[in-house]
Design an enzyme around this catalytic site. Structure first.
Site, PDB file in Angstrom:
ATOM      1  N   LYS A 115      83.228  89.887 -55.854  1.00 32.09           N
ATOM      2  CA  LYS A 115      82.867  89.297 -57.149  1.00 32.09           C
ATOM      3  C   LYS A 115      81.802  90.148 -57.854  1.00 32.09           C
ATOM      4  CE  LYS A 115      84.285  84.692 -55.709  1.00 32.09           C
ATOM      5  NZ  LYS A 115      83.910  83.474 -54.966  1.00 32.09           N
ATOM      6  N   ASP A 133      83.711  88.422 -49.843  1.00 34.65           N
ATOM      7  CA  ASP A 133      84.104  87.681 -51.043  1.00 34.65           C
ATOM      8  C   ASP A 133      83.044  87.831 -52.136  1.00 34.65           C
ATOM      9  OD1 ASP A 133      85.631  85.496 -52.509  1.00 34.65           O
ATOM     10  OD2 ASP A 133      83.695  84.507 -52.249  1.00 34.65           O
TER      11      ASP A 133
END
Lengths: 375, 375
Positions: B232, B228
């Site tokens: 980003k 994750d």
């Protein structure tokens, strides 16, 4: 963007922020720039730029000399006529950038906005001054065909403060409280003066150093009166009030309606020069030392903060105490601003924005950022 | 705004974020709303809304039942045709909001953008996946007549992260380094696990509590792998790379190109269920306790951070140590994100944005904020 018609930019005010803004604007690589500079106006002169003017890279090094050798006097009325013609007859999109801190220029915003001219400015005067001027700006900018008004850099310079507030409000969040260190000068002074210890440098000594470093106005009382913070709080409060779903905030007649606890000792009010003020400030060091000592005994530091307490219906600026573990104590340094948004969604922990809140480069960046929003 | 033609909004994905987004969109007071909802698509069905549909306040309470009783199957091809017709024949302005986390929906962005349909999404897949999809999005959205692509809420949810990065870049600032805690889950885990003391709760116990509170994915390895965060960082890196004046950053073929130091012990790789994973995690508590103890001896805490080191030409995610006086140690709480922008202008002290970086309300707010930018 390059294939679209450029936005025409007229700049009024070529001081520190204005010069830096022009430099940043002319540094956007030409094929990508959506802007075309069409005029520069100082307090004395105007330089009108047309298609035969030098290209941006050359202009960047030459605009000062071109402006100072221009024979056109500064004349806001002629400028208004020229911009109005561009918008109404030639269907151009025009942005007036006011980089002054002039009340006289601010008073013209409604005229410009009504003509469809967009206005972008770091000048706090309009949105923090008389309530009628603010209402006129709101009214003219919301008319069909009215220009847009953007003033991100009036609070926190380049930091995303006003845009964040507008987004919170625009997406239906409820502001509970905005609390922050809004003045770079006050930030520096109290970061140095109050670190949680009972002792430390004398207040007057910190103010003197701040002045030497150029962090204060020439007359330090112009910072210590808290008016700069009160103006910023007024701007934020009025943005909150301008959203339809708000709020119990009182209507501020001007920034003078903010409850502001000035740091100027009553005996030193009205002293005409900064030098005399600083010479007489040491006589009041003991008062400030006592405040620091009292805070320290509670495990706290002193910070000059601004609060827009929407829930409590109060807007205030003044010295408050914060625990040494609070971000206002631990996280601040230099002349940083820090702004906490306590909202229905950002609760119990706030949304925080922090960083340099003054200086020509970051202020000009906030202005240019507003221009980019108009593309 | 109300006097202008509304922007037509088609929503795909009606899960947690999607439902909250629809609720926020329909809560904008009707006379002020610049938007008109024209369709809702779940994984199974489509609801088409037309001028005879219920008004926003009523729709807000009824859309779920209307959608579940709709007889139209979910069909992205028909949706694409309808939206294309609206844009090309009827000259409407259309926004497709993708609230799914689907690769299949993300793959359609270039088709939509090429047709002039604006795309807004919290879905990280497109901008962090295969490099070709990202390039296609850039290319189609920069065409004359192409739609705009906005994905603010893919990083930091409602926090102004991508908009701030774009403004820094757009106004000519140079990014030196972006450093932050980008995962709410990792933030919670290490805020609890590592507070500067040598002792503390067991790592597996903290992960279990985080899972019970709903802070982790059903399978905690889906958080602990760091993907994750890597996604980003890929999104931020590609935004930097897409500006003409950048930079020495390597081209990331996908988020898998980010140097990511997974927290999954090698022996626990590939365990199929979250329950089994958690049952076996305690066997590795000693390793994590040792890391905490070592950090504590240096006066530091452990944080799982992401770094886009533009100057060093590296993008990495992993566990790093920070002094107990650092904002990552003092200022973080709950599942906050914190992002520091070190730039030429914000130097030596960075621009900081902090606050809740996950959750339906703040993610939906980031999506609706992007829609407001298109007004």
């Amino acid at each position: 963007m390059s294939s679209q018609k450029p936005l025409l930019v007229a700049v009024v005010g070529v001081g520190l922020v204005g010069s830096e803004f022009i430099s940043q604007l002319l540094s956007i690589p030409s094929p990508y720039s959506p802007f075309k500079l069409i005029s520069l106006t100082s307090s004395k002169r105007t330089l009108t730029l047309n298609p035969t003017s030098p290209p941006a890279p050359q202009l960047k090094s030459e605009w000062k000399s071109l402006l100072s050798s221009s024979s056109l006097p500064a004349d806001l009325q002629s400028l208004t006529q020229r911009l109005t013609t561009l918008v109404s007859q030639d269907k151009e999109r025009v942005i007036l950038v006011d980089n002054t801190s002039s009340d006289a220029v601010a008073a013209l915003y409604p005229t410009w906005l009504a003509q469809g001219i967009n206005v972008v400015t770091p000048n706090k005067k309009a949105y923090s001054g008389d309530v009628q001027l603010w209402k006129d700006i709101l009214e003219t900018s919301s008319r069909q065909g009215g220009g847009r008004f953007l003033n991100e850099s009036t609070v926190g310079a380049g930091l995303p403060v006003i845009s964040t507030l507008k987004e919170l409000l625009g997406t239906g969040d409820k502001i509970i409280k905005i609390e922050g260190v809004f003045s770079g000068t006050m930030s520096y002074i109290f970061n140095e003066f109050s670190t949680g210890n009972e002792d430390g440098p004398a207040f007057s000594a910190v103010v003197s150093v701040a002045r030497e470093k150029g962090y204060t106005e020439p007359h330090p009382a112009d910072d210590l009166n808290g008016f700069d913070v009160a103006r910023k709080l007024t701007i934020l409060s009025r943005i909150i009030s301008s959203f339809p779903t708000s709020s119990s905030l009182p209507t501020l007649q001007s920034f003078a309606s903010v409850k502001t606890a000035s740091l100027i000792p009553p005996e030193l009010e009205g002293i005409p020069t900064g030098d005399e003020f600083l010479a007489r400030l040491p006589a009041h060091d003991a008062q400030f030392a006592k405040l620091r000592e009292d805070a320290s005994k509670e495990g706290k530091v002193l910070r000059f903060v601004g609060v827009v307490d929407v829930q409590g219906g109060e807007v205030r600026a003044g010295l408050e105490k914060y625990p040494t573990t609070h971000p206002f104590a631990t996280s601040l340094g230099g002349s940083d601003n820090i702004i906490m948004f306590h909202t229905e969604r950002y609760s119990p922990r706030p949304l925080i924005v922090q960083g340099a809140g003054a200086g020509a480069a970051v202020t000009a960046m906030g202005v240019l950022g507003d221009l980019l929003k108009l593309v």
